[in-house]
Design an enzyme around this catalytic site. Structure first.
Site, short mmCIF file in Angstrom:
data_model
loop_
_atom_site.label_atom_id
_atom_site.label_comp_id
_atom_site.label_asym_id
_atom_site.label_seq_id
_atom_site.Cartn_x
_atom_site.Cartn_y
_atom_site.Cartn_z
N TYR A 105 26.49 -0.50 -7.49
CA TYR A 105 27.56 0.36 -8.02
C TYR A 105 27.76 1.64 -7.20
O TYR A 105 28.21 2.64 -7.72
CB TYR A 105 27.28 0.73 -9.48
CG TYR A 105 27.24 -0.44 -10.42
CD1 TYR A 105 28.42 -1.02 -10.88
CD2 TYR A 105 26.02 -0.96 -10.84
CE1 TYR A 105 28.39 -2.09 -11.74
CE2 TYR A 105 25.99 -2.04 -11.70
CZ TYR A 105 27.16 -2.61 -12.14
OH TYR A 105 27.13 -3.68 -12.98
N GLN A 106 27.39 1.60 -5.90
CA GLN A 106 27.61 2.74 -5.01
C GLN A 106 28.84 2.45 -4.14
O GLN A 106 29.24 1.30 -3.92
CB GLN A 106 26.38 2.99 -4.14
CG GLN A 106 25.11 3.29 -4.92
CD GLN A 106 25.21 4.58 -5.70
OE1 GLN A 106 25.80 5.56 -5.23
NE2 GLN A 106 24.64 4.59 -6.91
N VAL A 121 33.45 -0.46 -5.60
CA VAL A 121 32.04 -0.20 -5.33
C VAL A 121 31.32 -1.51 -5.07
O VAL A 121 31.87 -2.60 -5.31
CB VAL A 121 31.37 0.54 -6.51
CG1 VAL A 121 32.00 1.92 -6.71
CG2 VAL A 121 31.45 -0.28 -7.79
N CYS A 122 30.09 -1.40 -4.59
CA CYS A 122 29.25 -2.59 -4.42
C CYS A 122 28.90 -3.14 -5.80
O CYS A 122 28.40 -2.39 -6.66
CB CYS A 122 28.00 -2.23 -3.64
SG CYS A 122 26.78 -3.56 -3.54
N PRO A 123 29.14 -4.42 -6.06
CA PRO A 123 28.88 -4.97 -7.40
C PRO A 123 27.40 -4.99 -7.79
O PRO A 123 27.09 -5.22 -8.97
CB PRO A 123 29.44 -6.40 -7.32
CG PRO A 123 30.36 -6.39 -6.16
CD PRO A 123 29.81 -5.40 -5.19
#
Length: 630
Positions: free
Chosen positions: A541-542, A536-538
């Site tokens: 979180y998506q 996920v995108c850090p």
């Protein structure tokens, strides 16, 4: 059990403190409304001694009021004991006078042969004994001295003894003279004690002022003797009494002139002195505090209300009222002029209150949409409030234009109301965008840009209105009547609403343009690279459907990374400089991500810092202020 008891005791002491000190404010109010020169002019034959005595009494009353306001509560209670005892003595005097007059007029028979006279005697004797007992208890008179308080029973004893009725009136006058002599002796013997109290107060407050400073002393006294609550109670009582007097004096004016002008006239009459003006400003501050608190309670419920500790909320409106009233010379105007000026002042205060309500409610509204809150009632309540916040300023502007001609001052006030409506509408548009983003199945990459353009449009409208007001003010100063006050307001308005808005907007534009340039210089991840990354995108979180790759090999959403670049030019994960281009990082981005792109152990700290930086980006650029929660 002791906790609630202590709380109740503190509330009881606070109530007693306020009730006992409020009369001193009424004394000072009457002191300001009294003109000693009229009393001196009425004795123009020999004004010398009269002027000296009148001036001394005049300022002694002010000193007494200040002493009552500042003396310790224990001694204040003792003072009120003596005041109540004096009132009881006057009551005993009045009862004795009534009894003597009734006995002389109504009966001329012996007491034991007249049943009504005997009942009247028993009633008055009982009342005189009760009054004497109360006085003895209040001022702590013991032994035989308490029987002196029964002096007004002499006419009753004379009635029992059958003394002629012609002597009754002389006995009553003797009782009054004897009581007056006792009071004068008591005052003469205790004048040193009263002066010691005044001296002790002066020494005590002076010592505190030297120890903690006079500014700190002012705030200490402000809270210690509960002065704001005293002013609040004082002004409410003053306003209600003035309202009653107006209604009794002119009962038809309410139906003819309307309730608004009627209330404004009462409010204008209740700020004719510095004391009542301060009390009005404190009352406005308290009213604003409770309105803003109820607004937060309406939006967030009881939990937010109990957790709220902002005790200074609402005082901006009170200070605004005080500054404008002093600047416009409200106290020097006649009652009718004061009532019309009060309309403008309350309009300004209402505009400031609407702005404060908007500033408090905007984060709540945007958090509902950005967090995709599913409580429909919270959304409905917020939308209803914001609908009121953009309609009511327009209604106020329309109403005030019906009574006054347009000038520079009125234009400044109206522009403030109109800008509040524009800001509220802009927040509703952003709220709608966030809600639409919440119901989409795929990420809306251009959301941040649309939010930025919406906010920019609102800021441009604010800037255009501010420039228009400045131009109109310059026109009035050049072609109309020039004044220092208008020029000062024009300079302040030009600096805060034009120059600072221009600087803030230009800085936001440069920051955004620089962030876009940095973002465009980074390579876009291919589908194979995203599948290989499989994370996920850090920041948000998506899931990653599209991503940008930093020179250090970390993957982020383009929108999330752009928000970060408003604040820092580093990687949110490893904090390496992003402007170190491919010369230093080689072809790592083209060859794909490193084989080991595991998230470091301190990723939670990095994520927290990233989220904190992104959420606080409004300090650097307002463009993505409301979008940080998304």
């Amino acid at each position: 059990m002791m906790g609630p008891f202590k709380v109740k005791r503190e509330y009881l002491l606070a109530s007693v403190c306020v009730i006992l000190r409020v009369p001193s404010l009424f004394i000072m109010e009457m002191w300001f409304r009294t003109d000693p020169e009229k009393a001196i002019e009425s004795h123009a034959v020999d004004p010398g001694p009269t002027e000296f005595v009148t001036t001394g009494v005049y300022y002694s009353i002010l000193a007494f009021a200040l002493t009552v306001l500042l003396m310790p509560l224990r001694k204040l209670v003792s003072l009120y004991m003596y005041i109540v005892s004096l009132l009881l003595i006057l009551m005993a005097h009045h009862l004795s006078q009534i009894y003597v007059e009734m006995e002389i007029v109504e009966t001329q028979t012996y007491i034991f042969t007249d049943n009504s006279a005997l009942k009247r005697l028993g009633l008055h004797l009982t009342l005189q004994c009760i009054i004497a007992a109360l006085i003895a208890y209040l001022i702590d008179i013991t032994s035989w001295k308490r029987f002196v308080l029964l002096i007004y029973t002499l006419p009753l004893v004379a009635r029992i003894a059958g003394i002629p009725f012609d002597v009754f009136e002389h006995l009553h006058h003797f009782c009054s003279l004897f009581t007056l002599i006792l009071i004068m002796l008591f005052l003469f013997n205790n004048i040193g004690f009263a002066l010691d109290i005044v001296k002790e107060n002066i020494i005590r407050w002076k010592a505190l002022g030297d120890a903690i400073g006079w500014v700190s002393l002012l705030f200490t006294a402000w809270h210690t003797i509960l002065l704001p609550i005293q002013f609040l109670v004082f002004w409410i009582v003053l306003f209600c009494s003035q309202l009653y007097v107006y209604m009794m004096r002119t009962p038809i004016s309410l139906s003819q002139e309307g309730w608004l002008l009627f209330v404004l006239a009462c409010v204008g009459e209740c700020c004719a002195t510095p004391i009542s003006l301060i009390a009005l400003c404190v009352t406005i501050a308290y009213a604003s505090y409770y309105i803003l608190t109820l607004t937060r309670l309406y939006l967030q419920g009881w939990n937010a209300f109990t957790a709220d500790q902002d005790v200074m909320r609402g005082w901006t409106e009170g200070f605004t009222m005080m500054l404008i009233a002093v600047q416009t010379g409200l106290l020097d105007l006649k009652p009718l002029q004061r009532a019309f000026l009060m309309c403008v002042l309350l309009f300004i205060v209402a505009s400031s209150l609407i702005q404060s309500m908007y500033e408090m409610a905007e984060p709540i509204l945007l958090s509902l949409s950005a967090s995709h809150n599913k409580n429909i009632f919270k959304h409905v309540r917020a939308i209803i409030l914001f609908t009121f916040l953009w309609l009511f300023p327009l209604y106020m502007t329309y109403s005030i234009c019906q009574y006054f001609d347009l000038d520079f001052w009125l234009l400044v006030i109206m522009s403030s109301c109109l800008l509040t409506s524009v800001q509220v509408v802009g927040s509703l548009v952003i709220y709608t965008l966030f809600m639409y983003d919440g119901i989409r199945t795929d990420p809306w990459e251009s959301l941040d840009d649309i939010v930025y353009y919406t906010r920019s449009f609102v800021r441009i409208l604010e800037f255009v209105v501010a420039v228009f007001v400045v131009c109109y003010g310059m026109k009035e100063s050049i072609l109309g009547e020039w004044s220092w006050i208008n020029s000062s307001i024009l300079i302040i308005h030009c600096y805060f609403n034009v120059w600072q808005r221009l600087q803030s907007g230009w800085k936001t534009f440069l920051l955004r343009r620089e962030a876009v340039k940095k973002l465009e210089s980074l390579p876009t991840a291919t589908e194979e690279q995203i599948q290989t990354y499989n994370d996920v995108c850090p920041i948000c979180y998506q899931s990653l459907l599209a991503a940008k790759i930093t020179p250090c090999g970390h993957f982020f959403h383009a929108t999330c990374l752009k928000k970060w670049l408003y604040v820092k030019d580093t990687c949110p994960m490893c904090h390496k400089k992003l402007h170190e281009s491919a010369e230093e990082s080689g072809n790592s981005a083209e060859d794909g991500p490193p084989q080991n792109v595991n998230i470091p152990e301190d990723n939670e700290d990095n994520f927290s810092e990233a989220e904190s930086e992104v959420s606080n980006q409004g300090a650097e650029g307002e463009s993505s202020e409301g979008n940080s929660d998304a």
